[in-house]
Design a protein around this motif. Structure first.
Motif, PDB file in Angstrom:
ATOM      1  N   MET A  61      40.323  15.063 -35.241  1.00  0.00           N
ATOM      2  CA  MET A  61      39.492  15.520 -34.845  1.00  0.00           C
ATOM      3  C   MET A  61      38.015  16.484 -35.400  1.00  0.00           C
ATOM      4  O   MET A  61      37.135  15.803 -35.076  1.00  0.00           O
ATOM      5  N   SER A  62      38.513  17.474 -36.006  1.00  0.00           N
ATOM      6  CA  SER A  62      37.586  17.882 -36.553  1.00  0.00           C
ATOM      7  C   SER A  62      37.025  17.422 -37.561  1.00  0.00           C
ATOM      8  O   SER A  62      35.799  17.570 -38.401  1.00  0.00           O
ATOM      9  N   SER A  63      38.167  16.699 -38.531  1.00  0.00           N
ATOM     10  CA  SER A  63      37.266  16.191 -39.977  1.00  0.00           C
ATOM     11  C   SER A  63      36.436  14.842 -39.509  1.00  0.00           C
ATOM     12  O   SER A  63      36.131  14.927 -40.570  1.00  0.00           O
ATOM     13  N   GLU A  94      31.256  12.869 -40.080  1.00  0.00           N
ATOM     14  CA  GLU A  94      30.077  12.163 -39.817  1.00  0.00           C
ATOM     15  C   GLU A  94      28.802  12.772 -39.895  1.00  0.00           C
ATOM     16  O   GLU A  94      27.372  12.821 -39.897  1.00  0.00           O
ATOM     17  N   ALA A  95      29.636  14.577 -39.851  1.00  0.00           N
ATOM     18  CA  ALA A  95      28.123  15.178 -39.930  1.00  0.00           C
ATOM     19  C   ALA A  95      27.558  14.716 -41.507  1.00  0.00           C
ATOM     20  O   ALA A  95      26.632  15.089 -41.858  1.00  0.00           O
ATOM     21  N   PHE A  96      28.443  14.891 -42.449  1.00  0.00           N
ATOM     22  CA  PHE A  96      28.753  14.782 -43.781  1.00  0.00           C
ATOM     23  C   PHE A  96      27.188  13.674 -43.962  1.00  0.00           C
ATOM     24  O   PHE A  96      26.626  13.174 -44.975  1.00  0.00           O
ATOM     25  N   VAL A  97      27.916  12.489 -43.375  1.00  0.00           N
ATOM     26  CA  VAL A  97      27.722  11.326 -43.188  1.00  0.00           C
ATOM     27  C   VAL A  97      26.063  11.834 -42.690  1.00  0.00           C
ATOM     28  O   VAL A  97      24.976  10.757 -43.778  1.00  0.00           O
ATOM     29  N   ASN A  98      26.207  12.051 -41.788  1.00  0.00           N
ATOM     30  CA  ASN A  98      24.307  12.483 -40.906  1.00  0.00           C
ATOM     31  C   ASN A  98      23.302  12.827 -42.555  1.00  0.00           C
ATOM     32  O   ASN A  98      21.485  12.384 -42.652  1.00  0.00           O
TER      33      ASN A  98
END
Length: 347
Positions: free
Chosen positions: A1-3, A8-12
């Motif tokens: 879940m954390s990965s 998602e945070a990296f893509v954003n």
């Protein structure tokens, strides 16, 4: 879940990073394509006579500067999108900034050359030329000095690792940029106002039943548009640089301003070139279509040798105080009006 959350945070974060570069690329591509198309039309509608004029050469020079700016902007921002971890050399960014701030200068010089149609160098007294052209020439020299200071400070502060931060620091409330845009407003206001005032005074003295000729009205509207649009963008740029510390929004507005400025001046030149192109095509056509009318004119002129003096006005001719083939009477005031119209065709 954390990965998944980290991905998602990296893509954003990546999207937010390349978003300004994407906006630059889209706007730059659209305006570059439009400018290149207008450049093709400029050469297609130009004549041998128009290509010899200073206005045509200045237009080509301004187009080349802005197209080079478009290539540099596309290269730097495309690299930031495709390969953001391997930036280009610092010199490429410096060249991109230099070509982004200098294009309004040649465009304003094109506006200044219109005054030479009103004040020819050969027939205007030197004192009058000094009074008319001293202010715009001095303010253009001041603009070059101010932009040189801006580029020197930018070169000192730039670093590839902190390029975005350096751009924001150099951009926000920069006195050199504010002075440049303020002087650009004053420069354009002086050149356009003086041109329009003289255009109104000199054509207003010619009485014509239908009012001001359509050709002169079109010149008036084109000249006013060449001033209004850069004025709006310059005011917006000054507002952004004073209130918004982000370089992304103001830089995009600066890019659009450069394209709008050169395209406005280019459209004016295209309109004049198109008028000349139509005239050059109509002249041989009318000679071939009306041979009988031309022969009748010869007979008419031969029968009235005492009153057959032909007065040439620009690209047209009229015979004062005589009736032409169709029975129409050519007036001296109409010939004066034709001279006024053809005088401003060279602008």
């Amino acid at each position: 879940m954390s990965s998944a959350t980290d991905s998602e945070a990296f893509v954003n974060a990546f999207i937010n990073t390349i978003h300004p570069s994407f906006n630059y690329t889209v706007a730059n591509t659209a305006f570059s394509a439009s400018l290149f198309t207008l450049c093709i039309f400029l050469f297609a509608l130009s004549t041998k006579e128009s290509r010899r004029r200073v206005v045509f050469r200045l237009n080509v020079f301004a187009i080349c500067i802005v197209l080079v700016m478009g290539v540099l902007i596309g290269l730097t921002n495309g690299k930031a999108i495709i390969d953001p971890f391997n930036p280009l050399p610092t010199s490429v960014y410096i060249a991109g900034v230099a070509f982004s701030v200098f294009p309004p200068l040649p465009c304003d010089s094109i506006l200044l050359t219109r005054l030479f149609a009103l004040y020819p160098l050969g027939s205007t007294p030197p004192t009058t030329l000094v009074k008319i052209f001293a202010f715009p020439l001095c303010i253009k020299c001041a603009r070059v000095v101010v932009l040189s200071f801006f580029l020197a400070n930018y070169v000192k502060s730039i670093g590839v690792e902190g390029l975005t931060q350096d751009q924001a620091t150099t951009w926000f409330r920069n006195p050199n940029l504010i002075a440049e845009w303020a002087m650009q407003i004053a420069d354009n206001m002086y050149s356009v106002s003086l041109f329009l005032y003289n255009l109104y005074v000199r054509t207003g003295s010619v009485k014509r039943p239908g009012g001001m000729p359509a050709h002169i009205c079109q010149i008036f509207y084109i000249s006013a548009a060449n001033f209004v649009f850069p004025l709006v963008f310059n005011i917006a740029l000054i507002t952004f640089v004073m209130t918004d510390s982000s370089f992304a929004n103001g830089g995009l507005l600066l890019l659009i301003n450069n394209y709008i400025t050169v395209m406005g001046v280019l459209c004016a030149t295209l309109w004049f070139s198109g008028s000349e192109w139509v005239q050059t095509r109509k002249a041989p056509l009318s000679d071939n279509m009306f041979p009988l009318s031309r022969n009748l004119r010869r007979v008419h002129d031969a029968g009235k040798k005492s009153r057959s003096d032909i007065m040439v006005v620009g690209m047209r001719s009229a015979t004062p105080d005589t009736a032409d083939v169709d029975g129409r009477h050519t007036d001296r005031r109409q010939s004066t009006t034709l001279a006024e119209e053809d005088k401003y065709r060279t602008v």
